[in-house]
Structures are given as structure tokens and as C-alpha cells.
Scaffold this active site. Structure first.
Site, short mmCIF file in Angstrom:
data_model
loop_
_atom_site.label_atom_id
_atom_site.label_comp_id
_atom_site.label_asym_id
_atom_site.label_seq_id
_atom_site.Cartn_x
_atom_site.Cartn_y
_atom_site.Cartn_z
N GLU A 154 -60.06 66.19 66.62
CA GLU A 154 -58.75 65.62 66.22
C GLU A 154 -58.77 64.57 65.38
OE1 GLU A 154 -56.31 63.22 68.79
OE2 GLU A 154 -57.32 63.82 70.65
N LYS B 176 -55.42 61.81 79.97
CA LYS B 176 -55.21 60.38 79.85
C LYS B 176 -54.90 59.74 81.42
CE LYS B 176 -52.83 61.43 76.73
NZ LYS B 176 -51.84 61.44 75.62
N1 PSU Z 1 -55.99 60.20 74.29
C1 PSU Z 1 -56.45 59.05 73.72
N2 PSU Z 1 -55.72 58.52 72.61
C2 PSU Z 1 -55.04 59.33 71.82
C3 PSU Z 1 -54.47 60.45 72.52
C4 PSU Z 1 -55.05 61.08 73.63
O1 PSU Z 1 -57.29 58.29 74.42
O2 PSU Z 1 -54.42 58.83 70.88
C5 PSU Z 1 -53.59 61.41 71.73
C6 PSU Z 1 -54.18 62.75 71.47
O3 PSU Z 1 -54.07 63.28 70.08
C7 PSU Z 1 -53.27 63.72 72.40
C8 PSU Z 1 -52.10 62.99 72.20
O4 PSU Z 1 -53.33 65.06 71.95
O5 PSU Z 1 -52.42 61.68 72.36
C9 PSU Z 1 -50.96 63.37 73.26
O6 PSU Z 1 -49.79 62.97 72.82
P1 PSU Z 1 -48.43 63.45 73.82
O7 PSU Z 1 -48.62 62.99 75.26
O8 PSU Z 1 -47.31 62.71 73.13
O9 PSU Z 1 -48.68 64.95 73.79
#
Ligand code: PSU
Ligand code: MN
Length: 299
Positions: free
Chosen positions: A24, A157
């Protein structure tokens, strides 16, 4: 439908059936890690995929074009200011010709699947957020369930509700596999105290699970714990998460801005100790993903 443009390295690999690993771009942009750690993370992930015998394919939208793999001179573009791009944003990024759309997990698995790549590595996926009233469930989860890709991550996360995240993955029918580990990892730490549905010991086993999928477009989540030496102290990270979530709440941060905000606060509260942990787990996931891609190519 999108037809991602492969880099020449990715196109060459696919022509002869060599393994490819999608990565990604959000974690490498200003929305993921602070500079210069984002660049270090990118180099380490690219290196880990290549060392593992696969070709890396960073996903993004550049100048309105969906890309699967970038050329060397283009990496600097995703290291800078980018627009966060989940799967639902990809068509808009194309239609509006965004300069730099940084793909989250959901966009990345969609791009990988559309481009015929079946393994994808990230740091941690999004999931079900804590607290019931936000109704914030990351699009990552459904995307993993809807595209035929193995997503390799250090769990979700840590500031999410991991129990609900696992429940949701069960509901939508995603096989959640623990890489030589019976617990679902908590990103910065090896265990969340929750069990994965199944533990696997080898890349061949993961390839066999994907091959035996019950749905033509169903994906798999492979949860890889952070390497022992890089793991953070559970109590320290739990306290940092609590304070980061309180700060986000107090600042009225919502929607897609939550994740970048909370990650930045966790880095501040741990005095930067969350960053090397993040780099180590991302690199480790890229290394395992390459192993899986090699196994799938041979399968
Ligand atoms: N985990 C990390 N850093 C990030 C992300 C996840 O340590 O930047 C990013 C990834 O791209 C993941 C996104 O898909 O956050 C999820 O965002 P949201 O919770 O808004 O769906
Ligand atoms: Mn969200």
C-alpha cells in the site's frame, strides 16, 4: 472497472509467472509515517520483497492513473503530500485525475486483485473502532473479504476494538490465519489476548488455503506478529493509545482523519518509540508476503 497499469518490472514478472507482492502507499505518505521514517520504511519493504524473491508493486493513483508498481523515479511522489484513498475513492481519484492518491488497504487489495496480484503486505489493517456510537468500521475489512488476495498484516491497528474486528471478519467469512502464532497480534505487541481462528506454519499452507477458497473473490487475512525484539511494552502502548484516543475525541477528529491523527499522537506520547516498531513489523510482513507469493507461484 479499473485496469491498473503495471510497472515494467511487474509486467515482466507477470509474463513469466514470477511472484509479485503488492504494497500500500498510505503508510509511506505523509498520512502514515513521519519523514524520514516513511522513506526508510519504503526502502526496507521494497528490499524485503526483493530479497524474498518477489517483485514489489506499490499501489497508488498518479495523475489520475491507477498504478500497480512504480518506477524508481516515482517513489518520491508517494513520500510527499497525498490524498488518502480508500477503495471507494479510487473511481473518484481517476475521474478527477488526482495527482497522488495514496492507497489504503481497501484500495490496495482492490487494485492488486484487478491487476492479477494475489499477495499484499501492509503494517496493520483498519477495523472496528472502539465505542459504539462512531459506527466507524474500516472499509479494509470488507475489501479483504471481497477480493481474492492474501493480506499480510501485524493484525489490526492496536487502537481499534480487536474483539469486534475479529467478530466482523468471522461474520463476513474471511479466514483469519495466525503465522506460526495462535493469538491475533496487536500491531505493536505480539498478542492481543484473542485467538485467531486457525494457526498456519508454512507459506505452502497459506497458498493452499487461498487455492481452496469457497468464493471466487474471497480473500484471506494472514496475521503476523511483530518480531520479538521490536515489540513494545504492553502497558506503555496501552496508555499511549488511551491518551491518543482521548485527544482525538477532544479535538473532534472523525472519519478518515482518525487513523492518521491517532498514529501521530501515539508516536508523540511514546516519544517516537512506536515508529521503529512500525518499521520492523512492516518490513517483516513484506518478507513473509514474499514467501507466500513464491509459494503461490509454485503451487
Ligand atoms: N496502519 C498504520 N498506518 C497507516 C494505516 C494503517 O500503521 O497509515 C492506514 C492503512 O492504509 C489502512 C488505513 O488501510 O490506515 C485505515 O484507515 P481507516 O481506519 O480510515 O479505514
Ligand atoms: Mn474509518
Amino acid at each position: 472497472m479499473i485496469t491498473p497499469r503495471p510497472s515494467s518490472a511487474v509486467a515482466d514478472a507477470q509474463r513469466v509467472g514470477q511472484p509479485v507482492v503488492a504494497l500500500e502507499s498510505t503508510i509511506f505518505s505523509n498520512l502514515g509515517l513521519p519523514s524520514p521514517d516513511n522513506e526508510i520504511a519504503l526502502e526496507r519493504c521494497l528490499g524485503a520483497v526483493a530479497d524474498g524473491g518477489a517483485v514489489p508493486a506499490v499501489t497508488a493513483v498518479l495523475d489520475g492513473e491507477v498504478r500497480l508498481g512504480l518506477d524508481d523515479h516515482e517513489y518520491s511522489r508517494i513520500l510527499g503530500v497525498a490524498q488518502k484513498m480508500a477503495e471507494r475513492d479510487v473511481p473518484v481519484a481517476v475521474a478527477q485525475r488526482w495527482d497522488v492518491g495514496a492507497s489504503t488497504v481497501s484500495a490496495s487489495v482492490a487494485i492488486a486483485a484487478a491487476g492479477g496480484v494475489s499477495v499484499f503486505a501492509t503494517g496493520g489493517i483498519g477495523g472496528v473502532h472502539r465505542g459504539l456510537d462512531s459506527f466507524d468500521v474500516s472499509a479494509d475489512l470488507d475489501a479483504i473479504g471481497n477480493h481474492r488476495v492474501v493480506t499480510v498484516s501485524a493484525g489490526a491497528k492496536a487502537f481499534l476494538d480487536l474483539r469486534k474486528t475479529l467478530e466482523y471478519l468471522e461474520t463476513i467469512g474471511v479466514p483469519v490465519l495466525g503465522w506460526r502464532h495462535g493469538d491475533f497480534p496487536a500491531f505493536y505487541t505480539r498478542s492481543s489476548g484473542l485467538h485467531v481462528a486457525h494457526r498456519v506454519e508454512s507459506a505452502n499452507e497459506v497458498a493452499a488455503v487461498l487455492a481452496a477458497a469457497t468464493r471466487p473473490t474471497g480473500g484471506v487475512l494472514l496475521a503476523v506478529p511483530i518480531p520479538e525484539h521490536a515489540a513494545l511494552d504492553r502497558a506503555e502502548i496501552d496508555a499511549a493509545i488511551t491518551s491518543a484516543l482521548e485527544a482525538a475525541d477532544a479535538a473532534g477528529v472523525g472519519g478518515a482523519a482518525v487513523t492518521p491523527y491517532v498514529l501521530e499522537r501515539i508516536a508523540a506520547v511514546t516519544e517516537g518509540r512506536s515508529i521503529p516498531a512500525n518499521l520492523a513489523l512492516a518490513e517483516n510482513n513484506a518478507r513473509v508476503a514474499a514467501e507466500i507469493a513464491v509459494a503461490i507461484a509454485r503451487f
